[in-house]
Design a protein around this motif. Structure first.
Motif, PDB file in Angstrom:
ATOM      1  N   UNK A  97      -1.461 -24.204  19.257  1.00  0.00           N
ATOM      2  CA  UNK A  97      -0.208 -22.942  19.964  1.00  0.00           C
ATOM      3  C   UNK A  97      -0.887 -22.292  21.185  1.00  0.00           C
ATOM      4  N   UNK A  98      -2.297 -21.184  20.253  1.00  0.00           N
ATOM      5  CA  UNK A  98      -3.672 -20.680  20.953  1.00  0.00           C
ATOM      6  C   UNK A  98      -3.740 -21.843  22.225  1.00  0.00           C
ATOM      7  N   UNK A  99      -4.076 -22.579  22.340  1.00  0.00           N
ATOM      8  CA  UNK A  99      -5.177 -23.951  23.497  1.00  0.00           C
ATOM      9  C   UNK A  99      -3.608 -24.085  24.399  1.00  0.00           C
ATOM     10  N   UNK A 125     -14.950 -37.871  24.254  1.00  0.00           N
ATOM     11  CA  UNK A 125     -13.474 -37.928  24.699  1.00  0.00           C
ATOM     12  C   UNK A 125     -13.742 -36.300  24.128  1.00  0.00           C
ATOM     13  N   UNK A 126     -14.103 -35.804  23.831  1.00  0.00           N
ATOM     14  CA  UNK A 126     -13.271 -34.456  23.410  1.00  0.00           C
ATOM     15  C   UNK A 126     -14.197 -33.294  24.847  1.00  0.00           C
ATOM     16  N   UNK A 127     -15.101 -33.818  24.932  1.00  0.00           N
ATOM     17  CA  UNK A 127     -16.278 -33.247  26.058  1.00  0.00           C
ATOM     18  C   UNK A 127     -15.178 -33.443  27.657  1.00  0.00           C
ATOM     19  N   UNK A 128     -14.742 -34.901  27.230  1.00  0.00           N
ATOM     20  CA  UNK A 128     -14.497 -35.293  28.890  1.00  0.00           C
ATOM     21  C   UNK A 128     -13.002 -34.728  28.644  1.00  0.00           C
ATOM     22  N   UNK A 129     -12.427 -34.572  27.426  1.00  0.00           N
ATOM     23  CA  UNK A 129     -10.862 -33.565  27.954  1.00  0.00           C
ATOM     24  C   UNK A 129     -11.009 -32.305  28.610  1.00  0.00           C
ATOM     25  N   UNK A 130     -11.828 -31.709  27.892  1.00  0.00           N
ATOM     26  CA  UNK A 130     -12.643 -30.097  28.509  1.00  0.00           C
ATOM     27  C   UNK A 130     -12.622 -29.857  29.541  1.00  0.00           C
ATOM     28  N   UNK A 131     -13.261 -31.696  30.475  1.00  0.00           N
ATOM     29  CA  UNK A 131     -13.358 -30.989  32.207  1.00  0.00           C
ATOM     30  C   UNK A 131     -12.308 -31.560  32.644  1.00  0.00           C
ATOM     31  N   UNK A 132     -11.138 -32.473  32.333  1.00  0.00           N
ATOM     32  CA  UNK A 132     -10.358 -32.811  32.614  1.00  0.00           C
ATOM     33  C   UNK A 132      -9.280 -31.174  32.552  1.00  0.00           C
ATOM     34  N   UNK A 133      -9.455 -30.264  31.264  1.00  0.00           N
ATOM     35  CA  UNK A 133      -9.194 -29.092  31.825  1.00  0.00           C
ATOM     36  C   UNK A 133      -9.040 -28.093  32.438  1.00  0.00           C
ATOM     37  N   UNK A 134     -10.368 -28.068  32.747  1.00  0.00           N
ATOM     38  CA  UNK A 134     -11.181 -27.042  32.806  1.00  0.00           C
ATOM     39  C   UNK A 134     -11.925 -27.107  34.816  1.00  0.00           C
ATOM     40  N   UNK A 176     -13.338 -18.487  25.542  1.00  0.00           N
ATOM     41  CA  UNK A 176     -13.104 -19.190  25.100  1.00  0.00           C
ATOM     42  C   UNK A 176     -14.153 -20.843  25.806  1.00  0.00           C
ATOM     43  N   UNK A 177     -13.694 -21.460  25.367  1.00  0.00           N
ATOM     44  CA  UNK A 177     -15.315 -22.890  25.639  1.00  0.00           C
ATOM     45  C   UNK A 177     -14.360 -22.948  27.180  1.00  0.00           C
ATOM     46  N   UNK A 178     -12.893 -23.578  27.602  1.00  0.00           N
ATOM     47  CA  UNK A 178     -12.159 -24.227  28.482  1.00  0.00           C
ATOM     48  C   UNK A 178     -12.858 -22.861  29.346  1.00  0.00           C
ATOM     49  N   UNK A 179     -12.482 -21.741  29.289  1.00  0.00           N
ATOM     50  CA  UNK A 179     -12.563 -20.606  30.241  1.00  0.00           C
ATOM     51  C   UNK A 179     -13.910 -20.752  30.817  1.00  0.00           C
ATOM     52  N   UNK A 183     -18.575 -22.187  35.421  1.00  0.00           N
ATOM     53  CA  UNK A 183     -19.756 -23.145  35.037  1.00  0.00           C
ATOM     54  C   UNK A 183     -19.026 -23.727  36.333  1.00  0.00           C
ATOM     55  N   UNK A 184     -18.218 -24.946  36.501  1.00  0.00           N
ATOM     56  CA  UNK A 184     -17.944 -25.413  37.162  1.00  0.00           C
ATOM     57  C   UNK A 184     -17.355 -24.785  38.335  1.00  0.00           C
ATOM     58  N   UNK A 185     -17.225 -23.620  38.262  1.00  0.00           N
ATOM     59  CA  UNK A 185     -16.665 -22.705  40.360  1.00  0.00           C
ATOM     60  C   UNK A 185     -17.651 -22.450  40.342  1.00  0.00           C
ATOM     61  N   UNK A 186     -18.723 -22.414  39.775  1.00  0.00           N
ATOM     62  CA  UNK A 186     -20.109 -21.787  40.162  1.00  0.00           C
ATOM     63  C   UNK A 186     -21.156 -23.421  40.999  1.00  0.00           C
TER      64      UNK A 186
END
Length: 350
Positions: free
Chosen positions: A148-150, A193-202, A248-251, A256-259
């Motif tokens: 739910x938090x995620x 896969x978990x890193x790929x999903x994190x990149x998708x969301x970030x 948050x790992x996601x944020x 990092x991506x924004x930078x």
């Protein structure tokens, strides 16, 4: 909850006696008796009992061997096992303890002692199972709460990205496409896969810094002046400042991506002019995804390129603008790239 006691003894008289004693332990107890230890092991393998009473001296498998085999079964280390030995068999008991025996009874067995010991051990087993079930329930509740938090965290990211979209002529379709392109590149590079999903969301957070760019510059239909472009080039640093410092790992990944998504592989990008592998991989991934979709998207101030021309631009920029491995991973996913463009198409897009 019905509890099952297994009794293993090759002596029929003992087996009958022990069965009668065990049945008096509790109303919800079922007792299974086995004169053959090999058969008993097969039964325990198929359905693990809650308590085992085993004689030491038996043909085929002795008590030690059966004890050891039960302990190796899934969940077998938690089952109370009582071994019956003759008086004075100290070495037998020591070895049984090493193999994981829970308790002992001495021949000739005292009926009252046996009943009380089995009652106490079965109570411990009930308590253990109840705690195990509670732990399982708690783990599931934690999983639900974390999920739910995620989900709320992801919703916040989406809404923050939308806020940037409202100030930018780019569309929500662009955000979706470049995010999925980024995931495809990450997968093509062999990331988990978990890193790929994190990149998708970030990835949708890449341009959140445009919230801090004046409308006169952000929405200008024509070419920016050098001074205006200098202001525009601040948006990676603004985006990083908005997102930096989160737990948050996601944020953190979004920061990092924004930078770094405007850095170029040859060092000619901004804000730092980093070169090659000094640019974080996520920045190199998103650079390819973002530029390709920006080129192929039709906007009020420009006509979108064909996908073929945009692909050629990426190939031409291998090693200068773009990380060659990221370009290769993108082009290797070409059928999926086209499918994603169709899935998240803009109305009137090219």
């Amino acid at each position: 909850m019905t509890m099952r006691i297994m009794i293993v003894d090759d002596n029929d008289t003992n087996l009958t006696l022990f069965e009668q004693i065990a049945k008096r332990v509790a109303d919800d107890v079922t007792v299974t008796c086995h004169p053959d230890p090999i058969e008993a092991l097969q039964n325990a393998t198929a359905s693990l009992p809650d308590l085992v009473v085993v004689d030491f001296m038996m043909p085929g498998l002795d008590g030690h061997q059966l004890l050891e085999a039960i302990r190796l079964l899934p969940g077998g280390r938690d089952v109370p096992i009582v071994m019956i030995t003759a008086a004075g068999e100290r070495q037998v008991r020591h070895r049984a303890l090493e193999l994981g025996a829970t308790d002992f009874l001495t021949k000739p067995v005292d009926a009252t002692e046996m009943r009380v010991r089995l009652t106490n051990l079965l109570a411990l087993r009930r308590s253990h199972l109840a705690q195990k079930n509670r732990n399982k329930w708690l783990a599931e509740e934690v999983r639900k709460a974390t999920s739910a938090i995620t989900a709320r965290e992801h919703e916040l990211i989406v809404r923050l990205s939308r806020a940037a979209e409202f100030r930018d002529p780019e569309t929500g379709g662009h955000i979706q496409r470049m995010a999925h392109f980024s995931r495809m590149i990450a997968a093509g590079l062999g990331l988990p896969d978990d890193q790929c999903d994190l990149i998708l969301k970030a990835a949708p957070m890449h341009d959140v810094g445009k919230l801090g760019i004046p409308d006169a510059i952000l929405l200008k239909p024509g070419r920016l002046t050098d001074e205006e472009f200098s202001v525009m080039k601040r948006h990676p640093s603004i985006g990083h400042a908005i997102l930096d410092g989160s737990e948050s790992d996601l944020i953190r990944l979004g920061a990092e991506i924004a930078y770094y998504h405007h850095e170029k592989y040859d060092g000619s990008g901004y804000p730092f002019g980093l070169k090659g592998k000094d640019i974080p991989l996520t920045g190199r991934i998103v650079a390819v995804a973002d530029v390709f979709d920006a080129l192929t998207s039709t906007r009020p101030y420009k006509t979108g390129w064909t996908v073929e021309d945009a692909a050629k631009f990426l190939e031409t920029g291998r090693g200068t603008h773009f990380d060659p491995s990221c370009v290769d991973a993108f082009l290797a996913a070409w059928p999926d790239i086209l499918a994603t463009r169709a899935r998240f198409a803009d109305d009137g897009g090219h």
